[in-house]
Design a protein around this motif. Structure first.
Motif, PDB file in Angstrom:
ATOM      1  N   PRO A  76       0.804  -1.235   0.000  1.00  0.00           N
ATOM      2  CA  PRO A  76       0.000   0.000   0.000  1.00  0.00           C
ATOM      3  C   PRO A  76       0.834   1.281   0.000  1.00  0.00           C
ATOM      4  CG  PRO A  76       0.076  -0.933   2.200  1.00  0.00           C
ATOM      5  CD  PRO A  76       0.821  -1.888   1.316  1.00  0.00           C
ATOM      6  N   SER A  77       2.152   1.164   0.071  1.00  0.00           N
ATOM      7  CA  SER A  77       2.980   2.356   0.253  1.00  0.00           C
ATOM      8  C   SER A  77       2.856   3.333  -0.919  1.00  0.00           C
ATOM      9  CB  SER A  77       4.444   1.964   0.443  1.00  0.00           C
ATOM     10  OG  SER A  77       4.944   1.282  -0.699  1.00  0.00           O
ATOM     11  N   TRP A  78       2.762   2.832  -2.144  1.00  0.00           N
ATOM     12  CA  TRP A  78       2.667   3.709  -3.312  1.00  0.00           C
ATOM     13  C   TRP A  78       1.371   4.520  -3.294  1.00  0.00           C
ATOM     14  CZ3 TRP A  78      -1.489   3.044  -6.557  1.00  0.00           C
ATOM     15  CH2 TRP A  78      -2.174   1.814  -6.478  1.00  0.00           C
ATOM     16  N   GLU A 124      -5.964  -3.482   8.461  1.00  0.00           N
ATOM     17  CA  GLU A 124      -6.724  -2.682   7.510  1.00  0.00           C
ATOM     18  C   GLU A 124      -5.765  -1.857   6.659  1.00  0.00           C
ATOM     19  OE1 GLU A 124     -10.260   0.682   7.666  1.00  0.00           O
ATOM     20  OE2 GLU A 124     -10.033  -0.761   9.317  1.00  0.00           O
ATOM     21  N   VAL A 125      -5.925  -1.959   5.346  1.00  0.00           N
ATOM     22  CA  VAL A 125      -5.048  -1.264   4.410  1.00  0.00           C
ATOM     23  C   VAL A 125      -5.760  -0.080   3.758  1.00  0.00           C
ATOM     24  CG1 VAL A 125      -3.698  -1.521   2.288  1.00  0.00           C
ATOM     25  CG2 VAL A 125      -3.742  -3.381   3.965  1.00  0.00           C
ATOM     26  N   VAL A 126      -6.981  -0.341   3.284  1.00  0.00           N
ATOM     27  CA  VAL A 126      -7.791   0.676   2.623  1.00  0.00           C
ATOM     28  C   VAL A 126      -9.222   0.536   3.117  1.00  0.00           C
ATOM     29  CG1 VAL A 126      -8.732   1.477   0.412  1.00  0.00           C
ATOM     30  CG2 VAL A 126      -6.350   0.792   0.556  1.00  0.00           C
ATOM     31  N   ARG A 145      -4.520   3.582   4.828  1.00  0.00           N
ATOM     32  CA  ARG A 145      -3.844   3.468   6.123  1.00  0.00           C
ATOM     33  C   ARG A 145      -2.335   3.319   5.912  1.00  0.00           C
ATOM     34  NH1 ARG A 145      -8.407   4.826   9.021  1.00  0.00           N
ATOM     35  NH2 ARG A 145     -10.152   3.530   8.321  1.00  0.00           N
ATOM     36  N   GLY A 146      -1.567   3.874   6.845  1.00  0.00           N
ATOM     37  CA  GLY A 146      -0.119   3.756   6.787  1.00  0.00           C
ATOM     38  C   GLY A 146       0.484   3.870   8.163  1.00  0.00           C
ATOM     39  N   TYR A 159      -8.656   5.203  -8.771  1.00  0.00           N
ATOM     40  CA  TYR A 159      -8.369   4.554 -10.056  1.00  0.00           C
ATOM     41  C   TYR A 159      -7.250   5.285 -10.784  1.00  0.00           C
ATOM     42  CZ  TYR A 159     -12.782   1.909  -9.596  1.00  0.00           C
ATOM     43  OH  TYR A 159     -13.784   1.076  -9.180  1.00  0.00           O
ATOM     44  N   ALA A 160      -7.274   6.620 -10.741  1.00  0.00           N
ATOM     45  CA  ALA A 160      -6.247   7.397 -11.435  1.00  0.00           C
ATOM     46  C   ALA A 160      -4.858   7.110 -10.853  1.00  0.00           C
ATOM     47  CB  ALA A 160      -6.560   8.891 -11.339  1.00  0.00           C
ATOM     48  N   ALA A 161      -4.791   6.965  -9.534  1.00  0.00           N
ATOM     49  CA  ALA A 161      -3.508   6.691  -8.902  1.00  0.00           C
ATOM     50  C   ALA A 161      -2.938   5.364  -9.395  1.00  0.00           C
ATOM     51  CB  ALA A 161      -3.673   6.673  -7.383  1.00  0.00           C
ATOM     52  N   TRP A 162      -3.795   4.347  -9.480  1.00  0.00           N
ATOM     53  CA  TRP A 162      -3.312   3.033  -9.921  1.00  0.00           C
ATOM     54  C   TRP A 162      -2.931   3.054 -11.398  1.00  0.00           C
ATOM     55  CZ3 TRP A 162      -6.256  -1.722 -11.782  1.00  0.00           C
ATOM     56  CH2 TRP A 162      -5.406  -2.848 -11.796  1.00  0.00           C
TER      57      TRP A 162
END
Length: 454
Positions: free
Chosen positions: A85-87, A113-115, A136-137, A151-154
């Motif tokens: 999830p870091s990116w 939990e990641v997203v 989450r981070g 979606y744009a980020a991916w």
């Protein structure tokens, strides 16, 4: 056949699940096979659905009819977020969850939990929400402005990786978008070396399907307003393209290119001598399977040993089974549910029946034609009207007596059935990979040669 342009090719779909989406999933899989057939090396399939990774992989392998040589690369948004999830965290902004919104947690294998995704209930426009997506981070939570930003980020990350792999920061990337919802979200994607080719899978018109009919819903209305943002739009039939041009104006990059179908199976000896009629479709309102069941008693009255085999699943299955029993035809009408043996059923049936009130292309009709199976369908836009031709009988919409008479005539006249079977195979040649491939390749060449429209 000309070679495809020097570019990377992405196919975007919300999910690839034949058991849930019927012909749509078949069409997406066919697009990937078309890319391979014209010489694209390892097209990349991107999916955006949340779910079990193993089940998703099984569905995709089934839709693609296996991919033993690894000719198609497949990636899923949420699998990649869970894995690293870091990116995504680095692209998110400071902020918090909307306290008035329920959230769905996406967790990694350790249960962390990641997203967290906003849950927008009972709203067909859920994808347009700007309700924060929570990332989450280790340094706390950050947010993205809805699914558009997610979606744009991916997609930005995927394209950057492809260019890095090719060692070319300006490499062309052709995005073939199969979903209107995703198309709405990427219509403003600004990258001078990205081209968006948007495909169409269904009619934009409500029934009765006439050029002046109302649009089916607001999703179509919004999407048609974005036509000038796509570098090309692929309509499944010439008549739908013509209707859109007449009503909304022409756009550079419009093309009528059908989704290709695989060759049909050779029927066993004397298979067409039976009286089996087959339907293949999802059990939803558009397909009007209830019409077929309602007219079936008049067919059986004239052809007592006739049988109607209905393949496909959907939300109306229980209601249709009740209708079968109410009409007293449970001995001759059979709901088989989803099946991966539809081609075998086509090879041993006498007639294919379609009672839809509108269509896009209807791949099952194409598969029936390729199997030498005469088609009886309502003369509705767009697929039956464009592709059945001499391979079947088109009946005026709503004329159930006409459908029953056409079925009866084909079931009782072996000579007419054999003659129409040959014409059906000839008609199907319009839909082969070879027939479609050259036109599709030239469209891609034109798209890459022109400046991006965004």
């Amino acid at each position: 056949m000309p070679s495809p342009p020097d570019a990377d090719f992405l196919v975007l779909t919300s999910r690839l699940a034949p058991r849930l989406d019927g012909g749509y999933a078949v069409a997406v899989a066919s697009r990937l096979r078309l890319l391979r057939s014209i010489g694209v090396t390892r097209p990349l399939l991107l999916t955006f659905d949340v779910g079990d990774a193993d089940e998703r992989a099984r569905e995709i392998r089934h839709a693609l009819r296996e991919d033993p040589e690894g000719d198609i690369e497949m990636r899923n948004l949420y699998e990649e977020v869970v894995r690293d999830p870091s990116w995504l965290y680095e692209q998110a902004q400071e902020g918090g969850a909307d306290p008035a919104t329920a959230y769905r947690a996406i967790r990694d294998d350790a249960g962390a939990e990641v997203v967290s995704l906003p849950v927008i209930r009972d709203d067909p426009d859920w994808h347009l929400t700007r309700t924060p997506v929570i990332v989450r981070g280790e340094r706390g939570s950050r947010v993205l402005a809805g699914f558009r930003a997610l979606y744009a980020a991916w997609l930005t990350r995927v394209v950057a990786e492809l260019r890095a792999r090719a060692g070319d920061d300006e490499r062309s990337v052709v995005v073939i978008c199969e979903s209107k919802q995703i198309g709405e979200l990427i219509a403003e994607w600004v990258d001078p070396n990205v081209r968006i080719v948007h495909t169409v899978h269904n009619s934009h018109l409500a029934a009765p399907c006439r050029p002046s009919a109302p649009l089916r819903d607001d999703g179509w209305r919004r999407w048609l307003g974005l036509l000038d943002r796509f570098d090309a739009v692929v309509w499944p039939t010439p008549s739908q393209e013509d209707d859109v041009v007449e009503r909304f104006g022409a756009h550079e990059g419009f093309a009528a290119i059908p989704t290709p179908i695989a060759p049909g199976l050779e029927p066993p000896a004397r298979a067409r001598e039976g009286t089996d009629v087959v339907m293949v479709n999802r059990l939803v309102d558009q397909k009007r399977v209830d019409t077929a069941i309602a007219l079936w008693p008049s067919v059986v009255a004239r052809v007592p040993d006739a049988r109607l085999h209905i393949y496909g699943d959907g939300p109306l299955r229980s209601a249709l089974q009740n209708l079968i029993e109410e009409r007293g035809v449970s001995g001759s009408v059979h709901l088989h549910g989803y099946s991966d043996r539809v081609r075998e059923a086509m090879a041993t049936s006498a007639v294919f029946l379609c009672t839809s009130i509108f269509e896009g292309q209807n791949l099952a009709i194409g598969e029936a034609l390729a199997s030498g199976l005469p088609v009886v369908a309502f003369d509705v836009c767009y697929g039956p009207r464009d592709y059945v031709g001499a391979g079947g009988v088109l009946v005026a919409p709503g004329d159930t007596d006409g459908v029953a008479s056409a079925l009866t005539a084909l079931l009782t006249d072996e000579g007419a059935r054999e003659e129409m079977s040959e014409r059906a195979r000839e008609q199907s040649l319009l839909l082969t990979l070879e027939a479609v491939g050259e036109t599709f390749t030239r469209l891609l060449e034109d798209v890459v040669a022109r400046p991006a429209r965004r």
